[in-house]
Write an enzyme that holds these catalytic residues in place. Structure first.
Site, PDB file in Angstrom:
ATOM      1  N   GLY A 106      -9.788 -20.153   2.653  1.00  0.00           N
ATOM      2  CA  GLY A 106     -10.818 -19.367   3.322  1.00  0.00           C
ATOM      3  C   GLY A 106     -10.450 -17.896   3.378  1.00  0.00           C
ATOM      4  N   SER A 107     -10.844 -17.248   4.443  1.00  0.00           N
ATOM      5  CA  SER A 107     -10.679 -15.797   4.577  1.00  0.00           C
ATOM      6  C   SER A 107      -9.262 -15.432   4.991  1.00  0.00           C
ATOM      7  CB  SER A 107     -11.666 -15.262   5.621  1.00  0.00           C
ATOM      8  OG  SER A 107     -11.299 -15.734   6.922  1.00  0.00           O
ATOM      9  N   GLU A 125      -4.824 -20.452   0.687  1.00  0.00           N
ATOM     10  CA  GLU A 125      -5.594 -19.973  -0.460  1.00  0.00           C
ATOM     11  C   GLU A 125      -6.678 -19.065   0.104  1.00  0.00           C
ATOM     12  OE1 GLU A 125      -6.801 -22.826  -3.464  1.00  0.00           O
ATOM     13  OE2 GLU A 125      -5.440 -24.311  -2.590  1.00  0.00           O
ATOM     14  N   GLY A 169      -6.795 -17.381   7.567  1.00  0.00           N
ATOM     15  CA  GLY A 169      -5.451 -17.768   7.165  1.00  0.00           C
ATOM     16  C   GLY A 169      -4.388 -17.254   8.122  1.00  0.00           C
TER      17      GLY A 169
END
Length: 468
Positions: free
Chosen positions: A211-212, A234, A216
Site C-alpha cells: 500500500g502507501s 511493498e 507502511g
C-alpha cells in the site's frame, strides 16, 4: 457490543454495493490464537501435501476467473475486458512459485567433514498477517499467500475495504482444495488502531503490507516494539521511463501510454514520468497523442472500455490537483481530442488520461506519486541527464529504458536506482525475478526463489558422531 461497519462504495456509481462487519473485541483477541493453533498442526504437514493443496486451489481460481473478475470490476472499477486476466495472471505467478518451492525451501548443506553432519533448514515462522490492497487484489495477495502457505505458515488476511470479497473467495477456494479452515482466516477492518493492536499480538510473526508509504510506516511503527515480528513492505512508486534518440517513437509511445494509464494509472509500477531525448521529443509527443486519441474512457461494464473510473472522489481530486498545479507552474496539457474523454458517465469517478508537456523535474506531478492516468513528459539532452533525473526521486520500484541499442540500454540499467529495471518493457513483474522496492518503495521481497525467504527462519543443525 458495537462493531465496525465497513461499506464499499462503487467507483462507477458512488453508491454502496457491499457491507461487512468488523470483528468484536473478543474476536480480535481470538484471531491470532486461532492462527497459532492452526499453525502448529499445519506446519507438521509435508511440503508435498502443501503443494497439492496449492495446486488444486490455483486450478479452482482459474476455473472461477470470470466470476472473480466481475467482482473486481464491480468493486474497484477495472474494465471488464481486463479483470479476469488479473486472476489468470495471479494463477501463473502461483504456479511458478509452486514449481520452485521445493528448491527454494530445501535444506542447505554445510561443508563436508568426516564425522560431522551440518546443514541449514528453512523452518516456518508461524502466523502471517497479510494486508493487501484494492488495485490488484489477487496479484498482490498471491505474492505473499502462496509462499507463506508452501513454507508451512498459517495466514490471516485483511483485504482492502474497497475489495472485501477477495479474502472471502480465497479462503473458500483453499478450503475446497483441502486446506483446514483455520489455516487461512480473514477479517474486515478500516480502523488502523485495531490493526495495530493485532500486529502487536505475540503470535503474529510477520506482517506483509502492500500500500502507501504512510500505511507502511504505520505498520512498521506498530511492530517496532517487538523483536520477533518481521515486516515486509511493498509501497509506492514514481516509475520513470527514458526514451532514447534511436527508438521507434510510434512503438515506444504505444507501449509507454499503456504502461502509464492501464488500470487508470492505479499501479505501483505504472509509468509516472517519461524522459525523452530532445531529438525525438516532439515526434514522441505526437505519437503519444495519436495513441491516446484511440482510447475509450467509460463504464467498466462495457467490454469496449479501456479506461474506467479511479477508485474514489478523493483520488480523482488528488489527480486533478497534480494536473492543475503542473499547468500553473508552466506545463502544457497536450491531450488530444477524444470524445470519450470529454463525456464520461455522469456518476462515477472518471479522470480522463492527460498528457502533459513542458514539465520540469521539481513539479509535484514529477516528484509525488499521482496514482492516476497522467503522463508527464520531460525533455533531456543525454543519457547521463536522463539517468540523473530518473534517480532524483524518493521512490525506486521500477524504471524502463527504451532503445534499439539493447546493449547500451542494458549498460545504462546498472546506474538506475530501482529494484527492477526494464529495457524495452514496463509494468510487468515477472515471477522468476525478485519484486523488491528500493528507497521508499519498500523493503523485503516477493516473487522468485528469494520470495520465500521472508516466510521462513533458518535453523542450523550441527551433528557430531558419538566418539568411540
Amino acid at each position: 457490543m458495537s462493531v465496525e461497519t465497513i461499506t464499499t462504495i462503487s467507483p462507477t456509481t458512488n453508491k454502496p454495493i457491499v457491507e461487512r462487519k468488523g470483528p468484536t473485541e473478543q474476536e480480535y483477541t481470538q484471531i491470532p490464537k486461532t492462527a497459532q493453533q492452526a499453525f502448529i498442526k499445519y506446519s507438521q504437514t509435508s511440503l508435498k501435501e502443501r503443494q497439492s493443496i496449492v495446486k488444486k486451489a490455483l486450478q479452482l481460481l482459474s476455473d472461477k476467473q470470470n466470476e472473480l473478475g466481475q467482482e473486481i470490476t464491480d468493486q474497484m472499477g477495472r474494465p471488464i475486458a481486463y479483470s479476469a486476466k488479473e486472476v489468470a495472471t495471479a494463477v501463473i505467478r502461483g504456479e511458478y512459485l509452486l514449481k520452485v518451492s521445493e528448491e527454494a525451501l530445501a535444506d542447505t548443506p554445510g561443508e563436508a567433514q568426516e564425522g560431522f553432519k551440518r546443514y541449514i533448514r528453512k523452518q516456518a515462522l508461524g502466523p502471517v498477517l497479510i494486508l493487501f490492497p484494492w488495485n490488484y487484489p489477487y496479484l498482490t495477495l498471491v505474492n505473499s499467500l502462496v509462499p507463506a502457505l508452501l513454507a508451512g505458515n498459517s495466514v490471516i488476511l485483511k483485504p482492502s475495504p474497497q475489495t472485501p470479497t477477495i479474502a472471502e473467495q480465497v479462503q473458500k477456494i483453499f478450503i475446497e482444495a483441502g486446506l483446514d479452515q483455520d489455516v487461512i482466516q480473514y477479517f474486515h477492518c478500516g480502523d488502523l488502531s485495531k490493526i495495530e493492536k493485532l500486529i502487536q499480538a505475540p503470535e503474529i510473526q510477520l506482517v506483509c503490507f502492500t500500500g502507501s508509504v504512510p500505511g507502511g510506516l504505520a505498520v512498521q511503527k506498530a511492530a517496532a516494539g517487538r523483536v520477533d515480528c518481521r515486516v515486509g513492505l511493498e509501497l509506492g512508486g514514481k516509475d520513470p521511463a527514458y526514451v532514447r534518440s534511436d527508438v521507434d517513437v510510434a512503438w515506444a509511445a504505444e507501449e509507454i501510454v499503456d504502461g502509464a494509464i492501464f488500470n487508470s494509472g492505479q499501479s505501483c509500477c505504472s509509468l509516472e514520468r517519461v524522459y525523452v531525448h530532445e531529438s525525438v521529443h516532439d515526434d514522441f509527443v505526437k505519437a503519444a497523442q495519436d495513441v491516446l486519441s484511440k482510447y475509450k474512457l467509460g463504464n467498466p461494464a462495457d467490454k469496449d472500455t479501456q479506461i474506467g473510473p479511479v477508485i474514489s472522489k478523493a483520488a480523482a481530486e488528488r489527480i486533478r490537483s497534480h494536473i492543475e498545479t503542473a499547468i500553473k507552474a508552466g506545463a502544457k496539457d497536450a491531450t488530444p481530442p477524444n470524445a470519450s474523454f470529454n463525456n464520461p458517465p455522469a456518476d462515477g469517478n472518471y479522470v480522463a488520461p492527460t498528457l502533459l508537456v513542458n514539465c520540469t523535474q521539481e513539479m509535484q506531478v514529477v516528484q509525488d506519486e499521482t496514482f492516476g492516468p497522467v503522463i508527464p513528459v520531460l525533455k533531456v539532452r543525454s543519457d547521463e541527464e536522463a539517468i540523473k533525473f530518473m534517480n532524483d526521486n524518493q521512490f525506486g520500484l521500477t524504471a524502463s529504458i527504451w532503445t534499439k541499442d539493447v546493449a547500451r540500454g542494458h549498460a545504462l540499467a546498472a546506474d538506475v536506482e530501482a529494484g527492477t529495471v526494464f529495457v524495452n518493457r514496463a509494468d510487468y513483474p515477472s515471477p522468476d525475478l525478485a519484486w523488491v522496492g528500493w528507497k521508499d518503495s519498500g523493503k523485503g521481497q516477493t516473487l522468485s526463489r528469494f520470495g520465500f525467504d521472508q516466510f521462513v527462519k533458518l535453523k542450523s543443525y550441527h551433528v557430531k558422531d558419538y566418539p568411540k
